[in-house]
Design a protein around this motif. Structure first.
Motif, PDB file in Angstrom:
ATOM      1  N   GLY A  46      12.779   5.865   1.230  1.00  0.00           N
ATOM      2  CA  GLY A  46      13.252   5.834  -0.145  1.00  0.00           C
ATOM      3  C   GLY A  46      12.208   5.982  -1.230  1.00  0.00           C
ATOM      4  O   GLY A  46      12.529   5.876  -2.414  1.00  0.00           O
ATOM      5  N   ILE A  47      10.960   6.242  -0.868  1.00  0.00           N
ATOM      6  CA  ILE A  47       9.913   6.387  -1.881  1.00  0.00           C
ATOM      7  C   ILE A  47      10.128   7.655  -2.694  1.00  0.00           C
ATOM      8  O   ILE A  47       9.834   7.702  -3.893  1.00  0.00           O
TER       9      ILE A  47
ATOM     10  N   LEU B  27       0.831  -1.203   0.000  1.00  0.00           N
ATOM     11  CA  LEU B  27       0.000   0.000   0.000  1.00  0.00           C
ATOM     12  C   LEU B  27       0.870   1.259   0.000  1.00  0.00           C
ATOM     13  O   LEU B  27       0.683   2.160  -0.826  1.00  0.00           O
ATOM     14  N   VAL B  28       1.831   1.321   0.921  1.00  0.00           N
ATOM     15  CA  VAL B  28       2.670   2.523   1.038  1.00  0.00           C
ATOM     16  C   VAL B  28       3.450   2.766  -0.258  1.00  0.00           C
ATOM     17  O   VAL B  28       3.479   3.888  -0.786  1.00  0.00           O
ATOM     18  N   TRP B  29       4.060   1.715  -0.797  1.00  0.00           N
ATOM     19  CA  TRP B  29       4.869   1.881  -2.005  1.00  0.00           C
ATOM     20  C   TRP B  29       4.031   2.163  -3.250  1.00  0.00           C
ATOM     21  O   TRP B  29       4.556   2.654  -4.253  1.00  0.00           O
ATOM     22  N   SER B  30       2.735   1.876  -3.194  1.00  0.00           N
ATOM     23  CA  SER B  30       1.874   2.175  -4.351  1.00  0.00           C
ATOM     24  C   SER B  30       1.726   3.676  -4.566  1.00  0.00           C
ATOM     25  O   SER B  30       1.261   4.108  -5.624  1.00  0.00           O
ATOM     26  N   PHE B  31       2.141   4.474  -3.584  1.00  0.00           N
ATOM     27  CA  PHE B  31       2.051   5.930  -3.708  1.00  0.00           C
ATOM     28  C   PHE B  31       3.376   6.561  -4.152  1.00  0.00           C
ATOM     29  O   PHE B  31       3.545   7.773  -4.083  1.00  0.00           O
ATOM     30  N   LYS B  32       4.296   5.740  -4.622  1.00  0.00           N
ATOM     31  CA  LYS B  32       5.546   6.258  -5.181  1.00  0.00           C
ATOM     32  C   LYS B  32       5.212   7.138  -6.390  1.00  0.00           C
ATOM     33  O   LYS B  32       4.504   6.727  -7.293  1.00  0.00           O
ATOM     34  N   PRO B  33       5.711   8.369  -6.417  1.00  0.00           N
ATOM     35  CA  PRO B  33       5.393   9.277  -7.523  1.00  0.00           C
ATOM     36  C   PRO B  33       6.148   8.923  -8.803  1.00  0.00           C
ATOM     37  O   PRO B  33       7.075   8.101  -8.785  1.00  0.00           O
TER      38      PRO B  33
END
Length: 199
Positions: free
Chosen positions: A179-180, A126-132
């Motif tokens: 690191g995102i 979920l968190v990494w799915s918001f990587k721009p």
């Protein structure tokens, strides 16, 4: 201080001013900050510490991290999710951590939300799915953003999943820490070292 806003240390390495003098902050900056964290426990710990940091200096939290880890069962989400009122009382009596009832209770609630998220892909996904699509390229500390459209969206999504103390600024700090996004200053020796972003 150079024109790029970094400080060159005695070791010849360029760092932002916040990481240039305190040995603990320098070690954290050189080895951990901005490196990818993709495991559940690691992300739960970072999310918890960022929430506790709100209104305080990061150095304060970093110095207390060993005590936080001891108090919160190594940030094992299953263990923290099982905490009850006696644990809250124990934590509020622990001088080694930040004794804030709302933040303590939020951490327990967030552990429960983390466990619940496993049925839907888990916290890391979920968190990494918001990587721009792109990352900031700040030359000076003043150019480092404190929020982004992605951190606003991540905060909204986490709140809808039962997480607390996860505002857009706190979530942007989390995204930087794991690191995102790469907000290392362009002149820093750490710029582009995460493997997530090319520069």
């Amino acid at each position: 201080m150079t024109e790029l806003g970094v400080v060159v240390g005695e070791d010849g390495l360029a760092r932002p001013a916040w990481a240039a003098t305190d040995p603990l902050l320098r070690e954290y900056y050189d080895t951990e900050w901005g490196m990818p964290v993709r495991d559940e426990r690691g992300l739960f710990e970072r999310l918890s510490l960022e929430a506790f940091q709100s209104g305080l200096s990061w150095a304060t939290i970093l110095r207390k991290r060993p005590a936080f880890r001891a108090a919160f069962a190594g940030f094992d989400p299953d263990a923290v999710a099982a905490f009850d009122e006696r644990d809250v009382d124990r934590l509020l009596a622990d001088p080694g951590i930040v004794r804030n009832r709302r933040k303590v209770e939020a951490t327990i609630a967030n552990a429960r939300a983390t466990v619940a998220l496993r049925a839907d892909g888990g916290l890391p996904a979920l968190v990494w799915s918001f990587k721009p699509a792109d990352t900031p390229r700040p030359r000076t500390y003043a150019e480092v953003p404190t929020t982004s459209s992605e951190s606003v969206a991540l905060a909204r999504e986490l709140k809808s999943r039962g997480f607390r103390h996860v505002g857009p600024t706190t979530m942007f700090a989390l995204m930087e820490a794991v690191g995102i996004v790469d907000t290392h200053l362009l002149g820093s020796h750490r710029r582009g070292t995460s493997g997530v972003w090319a520069d």
